[in-house]
Scaffold this motif. Structure first.
Motif, mmCIF file in Angstrom:
data_model
loop_
_atom_site.group_PDB
_atom_site.id
_atom_site.type_symbol
_atom_site.label_atom_id
_atom_site.label_comp_id
_atom_site.label_asym_id
_atom_site.label_seq_id
_atom_site.Cartn_x
_atom_site.Cartn_y
_atom_site.Cartn_z
ATOM 1 N N UNK A 39 0.819 -1.215 0.000
ATOM 2 C CA UNK A 39 0.000 0.000 0.000
ATOM 3 C C UNK A 39 0.851 1.262 0.000
ATOM 4 N N UNK A 219 -11.820 -5.119 0.627
ATOM 5 C CA UNK A 219 -11.988 -3.669 0.644
ATOM 6 C C UNK A 219 -11.566 -3.051 1.964
ATOM 7 N N UNK A 220 -11.003 -3.866 2.863
ATOM 8 C CA UNK A 220 -10.568 -3.309 4.153
ATOM 9 C C UNK A 220 -9.155 -3.761 4.447
ATOM 10 N N UNK A 221 -8.377 -2.872 5.070
ATOM 11 C CA UNK A 221 -6.968 -3.140 5.293
ATOM 12 C C UNK A 221 -6.764 -4.330 6.242
ATOM 13 N N UNK B 85 -4.578 8.165 -1.979
ATOM 14 C CA UNK B 85 -4.645 6.930 -2.750
ATOM 15 C C UNK B 85 -6.055 6.353 -2.596
ATOM 16 N N UNK B 87 -7.482 3.954 -4.064
ATOM 17 C CA UNK B 87 -7.631 2.502 -4.168
ATOM 18 C C UNK B 87 -7.315 1.818 -2.840
ATOM 19 N N UNK B 88 -6.943 2.600 -1.839
ATOM 20 C CA UNK B 88 -6.595 2.046 -0.524
ATOM 21 C C UNK B 88 -7.788 1.274 0.048
ATOM 22 N N UNK B 89 -7.548 0.049 0.553
ATOM 23 C CA UNK B 89 -8.668 -0.741 1.078
ATOM 24 C C UNK B 89 -9.117 -0.221 2.447
ATOM 25 N N UNK B 90 -10.011 0.739 2.437
ATOM 26 C CA UNK B 90 -10.458 1.336 3.697
ATOM 27 C C UNK B 90 -11.881 1.856 3.512
ATOM 28 N N UNK B 95 -12.006 5.958 7.674
ATOM 29 C CA UNK B 95 -11.339 7.230 7.372
ATOM 30 C C UNK B 95 -11.760 8.291 8.386
ATOM 31 N N UNK B 134 -16.284 1.353 0.493
ATOM 32 C CA UNK B 134 -14.868 1.641 0.299
ATOM 33 C C UNK B 134 -14.759 3.024 -0.340
ATOM 34 N N UNK B 135 -13.750 3.813 0.071
ATOM 35 C CA UNK B 135 -13.676 5.202 -0.375
ATOM 36 C C UNK B 135 -13.552 5.331 -1.895
#
Lengths: 278, 262
Positions: A39, A219-221, B85, B87-90, B95, B134-135
């Protein structure tokens, strides 16, 4: 031989069981740091740090101290050096990485070539030998995996913020630079401890490939780390059996399984995207 | 009471390029201030210096009466959309929860009050329904609102927003400006960079024209003053046949060498 025997027979060998445990621990540790590496776009740093560990490993070997210690000093020094030089030299980080990566690896090769009769061990250092892993190596791996998970869990929200948005985190007063340095140290130590299993040349795949595959899937860290760990452990087990049954190098076999999984997941997710937009 | 921001003789830049020089600026608490000016004029640089993300070459900055960094928990900084970013998985909720992170402190978990603050912030910007998304799946305007919610969740005394309304639809712009206006009314200080002069004139109280140095600092109507515009934008101002002027300024194309920073 029937399939059950095929799976069970290698478990009769202690070295194979140790190798399985080691691959699983390496898979988990690399998944945790690898998710941050992917990431933050730091895969190249991972490659550089593993090669930079080489002179440390050789010096430790010459002095008769544990190679994990020599390798860690060289790897951590290089990892932090990349950070410091990038901040101060005004050069782009990839140039700094390229210079240190090659320079440190050359130092390792030069030192190694000065040892008489070195050829036999060279392949072990470069490509790893998980089947030759000792009980002591296993203990070191377990300790690392435990420490790594504990540190990441304790500093989870700070690491997440600093990784996702270093500007926002820095403005809010989080010690972004120290968190970055901590990550570099964790990456360096994970790489060195994993070297025994997969070797200098291939360890970057253990860090990058499962995490990259996981990013395609979730979709989540936090889930990305979990999925990367499952992929890492599964690939370790399948790769080891393939290595045993087909008589190919274990490190390469594990990395090939990871790569095939990545390609398969990429193809499936692309197809899904295309059919969804069609 | 000390001003929210007090700047004296500030000089800052990247490499051998000085972006801003000789900047003196005093921003009162509770003000709603837009910083405008050409690309490369130093808007983002000024914001980053106040946020403690860049070290000045010269000059002093005090934030809430303290040197930069001391009051970090009492400011919220929202970066430009291009610096994130996506595409960050969050998820959206994660956030916004980041806004609470500095307040919670290390080694501690969010409390019920922290979670309530996150939901209240999401509600303020009308994004509660999207909490689990997801954002990357959001529109540009929704993304801006999520970052505004993160700032709200940290309950700051000073908002520093880099281009909060650039590239968003008029409805979103209205929502964002309503929230910022409410915050200023509560005595919070809001400082935002913008390319949108109409928005600056209509929705902000004060403006700072910045073109390497402060051209003017005063009431929002100054953005419509021909002399101010000429001094600020120079060659980007084109005279029209009817006697007016037109500003040729594209927020996405920098003329300097540091687009990512400006």
């Amino acid at each position: 031989m029937n399939p059950i025997d095929l799976l069970l027979s290698p478990l009769g060998y202690d070295f194979f069981v140790r190798a399985l445990l080691a691959s699983a621990l390496v898979g988990i540790s690399c998944a945790v740091v690898g998710s941050f590496v992917v990431l933050k776009g730091m895969s190249f740093i991972g490659d550089a740090v593993s090669h930079a560990a080489f002179p440390g490993v050789v010096i430790a070997y010459l002095l008769g101290v544990p190679i994990i210690i020599g390798g860690s000093i060289a790897a951590i020094g290089t990892a932090l050096g990349i950070g410091a030089l990038t901040r101060r030299s005004g050069l782009r980080s990839d140039a700094v990485i390229g210079v240190l990566f090659a320079g440190m690896f050359a130092l390792g090769v030069a030192l190694f070539s000065a040892i008489p009769n070195f050829v036999g061990d060279l392949l072990g250092f470069l490509f790893g030998d998980v089947l030759g892993i000792s009980v002591g190596d296993l203990a070191a791996l377990s300790l690392l995996a435990t420490l790594l998970i504990a540190i990441v869990a304790l500093l989870w929200k700070e690491l997440l913020y600093a990784t996702f948005d270093p500007l926002g985190a820095g403005a809010a007063g989080l010690p972004v630079r120290r968190l970055d340095d901590l990550l570099l140290v964790l990456i360096a130590v994970t790489i060195v401890v994993s070297l025994q299993a997969v070797g200098i040349v291939l360890v970057v795949a253990m860090i990058t490939t499962p995490a990259a595959t996981a990013q395609l899937l979730v979709r989540r860290f936090d889930r990305m780390i979990g999925v990367a760990a499952v992929i890492g452990v599964t690939s370790g087990v399948i790769g080891l059996y393939a290595s045993y049954l087909l008589d190919v190098a274990s490190g390469a076999s594990i990395v090939l399984v990871e790569t095939l999984l990545f390609v398969a997941v990429l193809a499936i997710t692309r197809l899904r995207v295309r059919s969804a937009s069609a | 009471m000390t001003p929210a921001i007090e700047i004296r003789g500030l000089r800052a830049g990247y490499g051998d390029r000085i972006a801003i020089d000789d900047v003196d600026l005093s921003i009162a608490r509770g003000s709603l201030t837009a910083i405008f000016g050409p690309n490369g004029g130093g808007k983002s640089t000024l914001l980053k210096c106040i946020a403690g993300l860049m070290t000045p070459r010269a000059g002093t900055i005090s934030v809430l009466g303290e040197p930069v960094g001391v009051a970090a928990k009492r400011i919220a900084y929202v970066p430009q959309a291009e610096q994130v970013d996506w595409s960050f998985p969050i998820t959206v909720e994660e956030v916004v929860a980041m806004g609470r992170t500095p307040l919670i402190g290390p080694l501690r978990r969010p409390s019920a009050a922290d979670r309530a603050a996150v939901r209240a912030a999401l509600e303020r910007v009308d994004m509660l329904d999207a909490a689990e998304r997801q954002i990357g799946a959001l529109s540009g305007g929704q993304r801006r609102r999520v970052f505004l919610a993160r700032a709200i969740a940290s309950d700051p005394e000073i908002y520093l927003l880099d281009e909060p309304v650039t590239g968003v639809d008029p409805t979103t712009q209205e929502k964002i400006m309503n929230v910022l206006d409410d915050e200023a009314k509560r005595g919070r200080t809001v400082i935002a960079t913008t390319h949108d002069l109409a928005c600056a004139a209509q929705r902000f109280h004060d403006v700072v024209a910045l073109a390497g140095r402060v051209i003017v600092h005063g009431a929002a109507q100054l953005v419509l003053d021909r002399e101010v515009l000429e001094k600020t934008y120079g060659g980007h101002l084109v005279p029209l046949s009817g006697g007016g002027v037109m500003l040729l300024d594209d927020p996405h194309h920098s003329h300097g060498s540091h687009e990512g920073h400006e």
